[in-house]
Structures are given as structure tokens and as C-alpha cells.
Design an enzyme around this catalytic site. Sequence first.
Site, PDB file in Angstrom:
ATOM      1  N   ARG A 142     -13.311   6.873   6.624  1.00 38.96           N
ATOM      2  CA  ARG A 142     -13.390   8.176   5.969  1.00 38.96           C
ATOM      3  C   ARG A 142     -14.076   9.228   6.843  1.00 38.96           C
ATOM      4  O   ARG A 142     -14.845  10.065   6.354  1.00 38.96           O
ATOM      5  CB  ARG A 142     -14.109   8.058   4.620  1.00 38.96           C
ATOM      6  CG  ARG A 142     -13.490   7.059   3.669  1.00 38.96           C
ATOM      7  CD  ARG A 142     -12.049   7.369   3.313  1.00 38.96           C
ATOM      8  NE  ARG A 142     -11.462   6.255   2.588  1.00 38.96           N
ATOM      9  CZ  ARG A 142     -10.764   5.271   3.149  1.00 38.96           C
ATOM     10  NH1 ARG A 142     -10.532   5.280   4.461  1.00 38.96           N
ATOM     11  NH2 ARG A 142     -10.274   4.287   2.434  1.00 38.96           N
ATOM     12  N   SER A 184     -14.081   9.812  -4.629  1.00 41.16           N
ATOM     13  CA  SER A 184     -15.338   9.112  -4.350  1.00 41.16           C
ATOM     14  C   SER A 184     -16.393  10.098  -3.869  1.00 41.16           C
ATOM     15  O   SER A 184     -16.153  10.882  -2.952  1.00 41.16           O
ATOM     16  CB  SER A 184     -15.122   8.039  -3.289  1.00 41.16           C
ATOM     17  OG  SER A 184     -14.253   7.033  -3.758  1.00 41.16           O
ATOM     18  N   GLU A 254     -19.079  11.245   0.784  1.00 39.31           N
ATOM     19  CA  GLU A 254     -17.672  11.301   1.184  1.00 39.31           C
ATOM     20  C   GLU A 254     -17.116  12.685   0.868  1.00 39.31           C
ATOM     21  O   GLU A 254     -16.266  13.192   1.584  1.00 39.31           O
ATOM     22  CB  GLU A 254     -16.856  10.218   0.477  1.00 39.31           C
ATOM     23  CG  GLU A 254     -15.413  10.157   0.931  1.00 39.31           C
ATOM     24  CD  GLU A 254     -14.693   8.898   0.493  1.00 39.31           C
ATOM     25  OE1 GLU A 254     -13.502   9.014   0.141  1.00 39.31           O
ATOM     26  OE2 GLU A 254     -15.299   7.812   0.498  1.00 39.31           O
TER      27      GLU A 254
END
EC number: 1.3.1.98
Length: 259
Positions: A142, A184, A254
Site C-alpha cells: 500500500r 482501511s 493507509e
Amino acid sequence: MLETTIDFSRYSSVKIGAPLKVSVLENDNEISQEHQIIGLANNLLIAPDVKNLALLGKNYDYICDKGEWVEVGGAANASKIFNYFRANDLEGLEFLGQLPGTLGALVKMNAGMKEFEIKNVLESACVNGEWLEKEALGLDYRSSGFNGVVLRARFKKTHGFREGVLKACKSMRKSHPKLPNFGSCFKNPPNDYAGRLLEGVGLRGYCLKRVGFAKEHANFLVNLGGAEFEEALDLIELAKTRVLQEYGIHLEEEVKILR
């Protein structure tokens, strides 16, 4: 260069934000390092006074067969890319059927679900007008290791769309909340899960003013109705503090915070 006003309390997936000026970029020579690209604002928390916001215009919303690879413009959304790969029986991006976002953001954060992620299929990306091979982009979990705006990218063509992968990704989405959210909130730490840590410190279903962590999944910050930037930021900081105190683990966001 065109300019428009976007109300982020309506536009962003978490429905938090204010009306702000946004530049619409249609040519490579309009791009600058100062621009903060918003895409579809699916994984963003945007401050009410942030500057230099921009999005890629319609000239970047395309998909083109280049023979050995597929070239995708930075403004093409995940659904459009998914549908193209499925219609042409190409494998590797089945997970995009369950993810939001535009190509630029998908590459920038190496978007994915579990082991399925962008870097597995990506060949190269054009960043601020310069083509870079995948290895030069520093793609990781990510995250990426480059600065700049992804204007277009090329993906390798491997035939054989995998319906089983799509089914698995759909199953993962069943635990996601229905309330407005940005996906998320935190990255999973090595060998652990952010959701488990948040639940362990009592934050699953926890509410702070008009934001909270979802009952369905602790790693989803949700807007309970009319929430503002500072409320979301306060809850994020509270979560990081609790997890650090209890487990000694620094949670990393994130969600991308623009301020």
C-alpha cells in the site's frame, strides 16, 4: 487550465470536507510537483483549507491496447479497468471489481486485496511525463517510493480472467461497512492486522462525536453523519495512541491526509 469547485462533503467517499477549488489538468505540461491529485477521493481525508488540489481530466480517461501491453490513463476508474480486463479475458486485475479509485491512485498506493495487488501486473508508469519501469517505482505494501503524478500506466497482457479470484475478493468485501468511509484506515503492521489491534483496545464500534470505527470491521473509520475533518483526525490519533500504549506498535495510516 480549468478550475472547478468540489464539495468534498458530497464528493469524497467518507463524505467529509468543504467546498474547495480544484484544478482540472488536461495536458502533461500543466502538471507540477505542487499539485495534490484527488482522483475520486476514495482514500482521502481532506482538510478544509488545503491548497493546490487537482484532478486529471477527460484526456486521461482512456484504455488502449498497445499490443504487448494495455495502456491506461491516470483518470480511468477501477470499474472501467476491471470491465476491460474481464471483457478481453485478461488476468491480474480481478480485484479491481471490488475496489474504488482511479488508475493514478491505484498505482501510487499499490492498491490491492490480500496477495492481489497492482505491482503484480504493472509494467511501467508515466510519472510527470517520464516513463519509469516498475522496479523504479518502489512499490510496496500500500505504498510507493516515487513522488509525482501518475499520468498513465502500462500493464502486461496475460490471458485468462480468473472468476475464482473475483469471487474471493467479493467475499472479503462482505465485512465492509455501509456507512461512508475511506476504506482501511490503517495499514496492517508486519505479521499482524490493524483491525485486530484496534479491536484489542476497545475501538470496534467506538464513536467519537460524529465519527467512529465500524462495528463490522474495526479498521474502517465511518462518518456517522455530518462529521468534520478534525473529528476524524482526533479519532485517528486516539487509535494510534491506544495501540502504541497497549502493544508498542506504531500504526501507519493507509488513508492519505491532505492538509
